[in-house]
Write an enzyme that holds these catalytic residues in place. Structure first.
Site, PDB file in Angstrom:
ATOM      1  N   VAL A  12     -10.169  -3.371  -6.339  1.00 43.89           N
ATOM      2  CA  VAL A  12      -9.652  -2.042  -6.982  1.00 43.89           C
ATOM      3  C   VAL A  12      -9.535  -2.573  -8.651  1.00 43.89           C
ATOM      4  CG1 VAL A  12      -7.989  -0.309  -7.331  1.00 43.89           C
ATOM      5  CG2 VAL A  12      -8.557  -0.918  -5.026  1.00 43.89           C
ATOM      6  N   ALA A 219      -4.491  11.166   1.968  1.00 52.29           N
ATOM      7  CA  ALA A 219      -6.167  11.381   2.006  1.00 52.29           C
ATOM      8  C   ALA A 219      -6.824  10.353   2.839  1.00 52.29           C
ATOM      9  CB  ALA A 219      -6.540  11.294   0.338  1.00 52.29           C
ATOM     10  N   LEU A 223      -9.151  11.157   6.194  1.00 55.81           N
ATOM     11  CA  LEU A 223     -10.516  10.775   6.202  1.00 55.81           C
ATOM     12  C   LEU A 223     -10.601   9.950   7.511  1.00 55.81           C
ATOM     13  CD1 LEU A 223     -11.105   9.403   2.544  1.00 55.81           C
ATOM     14  CD2 LEU A 223     -12.469  11.391   3.795  1.00 55.81           C
ATOM     15  N   CYS A 272      -7.831  -0.187   3.954  1.00 56.33           N
ATOM     16  CA  CYS A 272      -6.993   0.928   3.515  1.00 56.33           C
ATOM     17  C   CYS A 272      -6.583   1.836   4.625  1.00 56.33           C
ATOM     18  CB  CYS A 272      -7.789   2.065   2.444  1.00 56.33           C
ATOM     19  SG  CYS A 272      -8.005   1.193   1.065  1.00 56.33           S
ATOM     20  N   ARG A 447     -23.681   1.533  14.996  1.00 60.06           N
ATOM     21  CA  ARG A 447     -23.688   2.274  13.794  1.00 60.06           C
ATOM     22  C   ARG A 447     -24.938   3.511  13.900  1.00 60.06           C
ATOM     23  NH1 ARG A 447     -19.226   1.786  10.461  1.00 60.06           N
ATOM     24  NH2 ARG A 447     -18.663  -0.263  10.616  1.00 60.06           N
TER      25      ARG A 447
HETATM   26  C1  UDX Z   1     -11.620   4.523   1.750  1.00 57.42           C
HETATM   27  C2  UDX Z   1     -11.621   5.863   1.144  1.00 57.42           C
HETATM   28  O1  UDX Z   1     -12.763   6.469   1.445  1.00 57.42           O
HETATM   29  C3  UDX Z   1     -11.418   5.703  -0.397  1.00 57.42           C
HETATM   30  O2  UDX Z   1     -11.388   7.049  -0.995  1.00 57.42           O
HETATM   31  C4  UDX Z   1     -10.067   5.051  -0.685  1.00 57.42           C
HETATM   32  O3  UDX Z   1      -9.841   4.691  -2.142  1.00 57.42           O
HETATM   33  C5  UDX Z   1     -10.125   3.597   0.217  1.00 57.42           C
HETATM   34  O4  UDX Z   1     -10.422   3.624   1.455  1.00 57.42           O
HETATM   35  P1  UDX Z   1     -13.462   2.416   1.666  1.00 57.42           P
HETATM   36  O5  UDX Z   1     -12.647   1.794   3.043  1.00 57.42           O
HETATM   37  O6  UDX Z   1     -13.834   1.440   0.766  1.00 57.42           O
HETATM   38  O7  UDX Z   1     -12.801   3.802   1.235  1.00 57.42           O
HETATM   39  O8  UDX Z   1     -14.622   2.911   2.607  1.00 57.42           O
HETATM   40  P2  UDX Z   1     -15.240   4.233   3.406  1.00 57.42           P
HETATM   41  O9  UDX Z   1     -16.665   4.809   3.001  1.00 57.42           O
HETATM   42  O10 UDX Z   1     -14.115   5.403   3.451  1.00 57.42           O
HETATM   43  O11 UDX Z   1     -15.238   3.791   4.814  1.00 57.42           O
HETATM   44  C6  UDX Z   1     -14.048   3.506   5.879  1.00 57.42           C
HETATM   45  C7  UDX Z   1     -14.710   2.940   7.093  1.00 57.42           C
HETATM   46  O12 UDX Z   1     -14.891   4.060   7.718  1.00 57.42           O
HETATM   47  C8  UDX Z   1     -15.725   2.125   7.213  1.00 57.42           C
HETATM   48  O13 UDX Z   1     -15.746   1.029   8.394  1.00 57.42           O
HETATM   49  C9  UDX Z   1     -16.902   3.083   7.273  1.00 57.42           C
HETATM   50  O14 UDX Z   1     -18.178   2.395   8.335  1.00 57.42           O
HETATM   51  C10 UDX Z   1     -16.104   3.997   8.342  1.00 57.42           C
HETATM   52  N1  UDX Z   1     -16.908   5.397   8.507  1.00 57.42           N
HETATM   53  C11 UDX Z   1     -16.950   6.102   7.517  1.00 57.42           C
HETATM   54  C12 UDX Z   1     -17.315   5.808   9.858  1.00 57.42           C
HETATM   55  O15 UDX Z   1     -17.279   5.114  10.910  1.00 57.42           O
HETATM   56  N2  UDX Z   1     -17.689   7.037   9.631  1.00 57.42           N
HETATM   57  C13 UDX Z   1     -18.066   7.661   8.775  1.00 57.42           C
HETATM   58  O16 UDX Z   1     -18.645   9.070   8.784  1.00 57.42           O
HETATM   59  C14 UDX Z   1     -17.672   7.377   7.587  1.00 57.42           C
HETATM   60  P1  ADP Z   2      -7.369  -4.735  -3.718  1.00 58.43           P
HETATM   61  O1  ADP Z   2      -8.366  -4.407  -2.582  1.00 58.43           O
HETATM   62  O2  ADP Z   2      -6.208  -3.518  -3.375  1.00 58.43           O
HETATM   63  O3  ADP Z   2      -7.750  -4.782  -5.113  1.00 58.43           O
HETATM   64  P2  ADP Z   2      -7.237  -7.444  -3.462  1.00 58.43           P
HETATM   65  O4  ADP Z   2      -6.615  -8.185  -2.570  1.00 58.43           O
HETATM   66  O5  ADP Z   2      -8.720  -7.333  -3.642  1.00 58.43           O
HETATM   67  O6  ADP Z   2      -6.645  -5.901  -3.130  1.00 58.43           O
HETATM   68  O7  ADP Z   2      -6.603  -7.931  -5.000  1.00 58.43           O
HETATM   69  C1  ADP Z   2      -5.421  -8.051  -5.199  1.00 58.43           C
HETATM   70  C2  ADP Z   2      -5.228  -9.166  -6.163  1.00 58.43           C
HETATM   71  O8  ADP Z   2      -3.837  -9.022  -6.846  1.00 58.43           O
HETATM   72  C3  ADP Z   2      -5.547 -10.549  -5.789  1.00 58.43           C
HETATM   73  O9  ADP Z   2      -6.677 -11.167  -6.309  1.00 58.43           O
HETATM   74  C4  ADP Z   2      -4.250 -11.281  -5.736  1.00 58.43           C
HETATM   75  O10 ADP Z   2      -4.229 -12.657  -6.349  1.00 58.43           O
HETATM   76  C5  ADP Z   2      -3.730 -10.636  -7.204  1.00 58.43           C
HETATM   77  N1  ADP Z   2      -2.360 -10.685  -7.020  1.00 58.43           N
HETATM   78  C6  ADP Z   2      -1.274 -10.526  -6.309  1.00 58.43           C
HETATM   79  N2  ADP Z   2       0.043 -10.795  -6.608  1.00 58.43           N
HETATM   80  C7  ADP Z   2      -0.199 -11.059  -8.044  1.00 58.43           C
HETATM   81  C8  ADP Z   2       0.931 -11.303  -9.146  1.00 58.43           C
HETATM   82  N3  ADP Z   2       1.984 -11.344  -8.972  1.00 58.43           N
HETATM   83  N4  ADP Z   2       0.215 -11.608 -10.644  1.00 58.43           N
HETATM   84  C9  ADP Z   2      -0.998 -11.602 -10.802  1.00 58.43           C
HETATM   85  N5  ADP Z   2      -2.102 -11.163  -9.758  1.00 58.43           N
HETATM   86  C10 ADP Z   2      -1.618 -10.970  -8.403  1.00 58.43           C
END
Ligand code: UDX
Ligand code: ADP
Ligand code: UDX
Length: 480
Positions: A12, A219, A223, A272, A447
């Site tokens: 993120v 949200a 989904l 998520c 899939r």
């Molecule tokens: C999700 C939300 O879409 C996003 O808005 C939020 O910020 C984070 O979580 P993400 O997990 O990155 O995003 O991917 P997404 O495209 O939502 O897919 C999630 C899972 O659902 C995947 O495993 C995907 O393959 C599956 N999926 C999605 C299905 O099985 N069928 C679908 O129709 C859509």
């Molecule tokens: P997301 O998918 O939400 O972005 P990630 O696991 O990819 O989550 O990223 C979270 C990041 O935050 C990791 O790279 C981790 O090392 C970092 N992190 C966790 N705790 C701290 C902290 N106290 N200070 C700085 N970075 C941190």
């Protein structure tokens, strides 16, 4: 020049800050992380995450107004606006284990901000967190206040992996929650000004803190619920001879329902959906709403059922045993166009097959062998810790080999499972694959990337989620 610091250089924080830097040349953006290896990677040619379009974007701003650093305290103390996008794992022990969010990383980030701040700060929740986390963070900050004024905002991120850059460039909405005080409203305005560099004003929604926090959980729950709904229908389609693709298409034509997010699959994955729903369930239980909690719990139960059903289908159709048999796994990431494997259904399916003593040959164009081995030896919920704190696999799983080619994976395999919808899997030479496999040769398409009729013409026994079964599969029913 406004200075932004983002704590957490993950899926993120990294892409979001790259887009802010790109769209706002007048703002200096520094992304900090405690993981040295992550920051080193962000500063190299090999970024730590794969995301279409991200490389070019980072290259265009890095060193100009976008920086990656491990000097967390320095950059936090210099910033006007601090985004916090650290991990929020699911608790594995203690109160709320298996459901509640573990806010340890968040709390430590907040305490650090309080320790090093000398000027006023706007602190923004970017990671998805339970409702009312902002209030808790506010308490930590203000109780350690040294004359510094903190404003807390919730600005949840809605990007999906694989399409993150497009989602950030043209978001459906940007949501900003804050206090309804004049200071709170000023902080909201400051963040709105950042997004207003490229997001049309009517897409920037401003709410109170709790609505913003809850909207993100809601949200994701909505989904995920769509996917579990269509997946539940897929089981009924297989039992009745209906075709889930036709049913989804017909249902999605209703403009009140819409066609997006109705693809049946082996199950949803990603960092998520499951985590946020578990969180929602826990919050409902804590607020004395067991009926609401149970409603959402069912979305996860159906997702688990779908993955189990897939494994059972494989085993039952291959004479009730996969012991000692080679099974090819095509795709390991939780969706296409990402190397992310967090909560990927491939983990549960592989573990299920390994439990039945299969030998797996796995190919994914974006996932490393080290990652696959780590995923297959890790416990549920252990994945969501900074990379360097993740438990390393004690030894690699012996029944698993990871290869760099789909044909190599399939050679000599009794069955082939498609776990991720990578485009390249649509264009493989399935006749060549068939010829390299012992007979009967099976394809289990988790899939729906392939037309099962075409696979059957080649000679495969082909299973696709929610599609009419061939006579072989009908004769060997899977026990759920
Ligand atoms: C999700 C939300 O879409 C996003 O808005 C939020 O910020 C984070 O979580 P993400 O997990 O990155 O995003 O991917 P997404 O495209 O939502 O897919 C999630 C899972 O659902 C995947 O495993 C995907 O393959 C599956 N999926 C999605 C299905 O099985 N069928 C679908 O129709 C859509
Ligand atoms: P997301 O998918 O939400 O972005 P990630 O696991 O990819 O989550 O990223 C979270 C990041 O935050 C990791 O790279 C981790 O090392 C970092 N992190 C966790 N705790 C701290 C902290 N106290 N200070 C700085 N970075 C941190
Ligand atoms: C429904 C379907 O909409 C229609 O396509 C199908 O052919 C028959 O069933 P109907 O029952 O006539 O139509 O009305 P509808 O507008 O769907 O409302 C059903 C119920 O849901 C009503 O009690 C309505 O008040 C309620 N509803 C609808 C809500 O509570 N919230 C909403 O957002 C929408």
């Amino acid at each position: 020049m406004v200075k932004i610091c983002c704590i957490g250089a993950g899926y993120v924080g990294g892409p979001t800050m790259a887009v802010i830097a790109h769209k706002c040349p007048d703002i200096k953006v520094v992304v900090v992380d405690i993981s040295v290896s992550r920051i080193t990677a962000w500063n190299s040619d090999q970024l730590p995450i794969y995301e279409p379009g991200l490389d070019d974007l980072v290259k265009s701003c890095r060193g100009k107004n976008l920086f990656f650093s491990t000097d967390v305290e320095k950059h936090v103390s210099e910033a006007d606006i601090i985004f916090v996008s650290v991990n929020t794992p699911t608790k594995t022990r203690g109160l709320g284990a298996g459901k509640a969010a573990d806010l340890a990383y968040w709390e430590s980030a907040a305490r650090m901000i309080a320790d090093v701040s000398k000027s006023d700060k706007i602190v923004i929740e970017k990671s998805t967190v339970p409702v009312k986390t902002a209030e808790a963070i506010e308490k930590i900050l203000t109780h350690n206040n040294k004359g510094v004024n903190y404003q807390i905002l919730s600005n949840p991120e809605f990007l999906a992996e694989g399409t993150a850059i497009n989602d950030l460039f043209a978001p459906d909405r940007v949501l900003i929650g804050g206090r309804e005080t004049p200071e709170g409203q000023r902080a909201i305005k400051a963040l709105k000004d950042v997004y207003a560099h490229w997001v049309p004003e009517e897409r920037i929604l401003c709410t109170n803190l709790w609505s913003a926090e809850l909207s993100k959980l809601a949200a994701n729950a909505f989904l995920a619920q769509r996917i579990s709904s269509v997946n539940a229908m897929s089981a009924l389609c297989e039992a009745t001879g209906a075709d889930i693709t036709q049913v989804s298409h017909a249902v999605g034509k209703d403009t009140r329902i819409g066609h997006k997010f109705l693809n049946a699959s082996v199950g949803f994955g990603g960092s998520c959906f499951q985590k946020d729903i578990l969180n929602l369930v826990y919050i409902c239980e804590c607020n004395g709403l067991p009926e609401v909690a149970n409603y959402w719990k069912q979305v996860i139960k159906v997702n688990d059922y779908q993955k189990n059903r897939f494994v059972n289908r494989i085993v039952s159709s291959m004479f009730n045993t996969v012991s000692g048999k080679k099974i090819a796994i095509l795709g390991f990431a939780f969706k296409k166009d990402t190397g992310d494997t967090r909560e990927t259904p491939a983990i549960d399916v592989c573990k299920g097959l390994l439990g039945d003593k299969a030998n797996l040959s796995i190919y994914d164009p974006q996932v490393t062998e080290e990652q696959i081995q780590r995923d297959l030896s890790m416990n549920k919920f252990d994945w969501d810790h900074p990379v360097h704190l993740q438990p390393m696999s004690p030894s690699s799983v012996k029944q698993v080999s990871v290869v760099w080619d789909a044909y190599e994976a399939a050679k000599g395999a009794h069955g082939l499972c498609i776990m991720t919808e990578w485009d390249e899997f649509k264009n493989l030479d399935y006749k060549k694959i068939y010829d390299s496999m012992p007979k009967p040769a099976f394809v289990f398409d988790g899939r729906n990337v392939m037309d099962p009729k075409k696979l059957r013409e080649i000679g495969f026994i082909a299973y696709s989620i929610g599609k009419p079964l061939d006579s072989w599969l009908k004769d060997m029913p899977a026990v759920a």
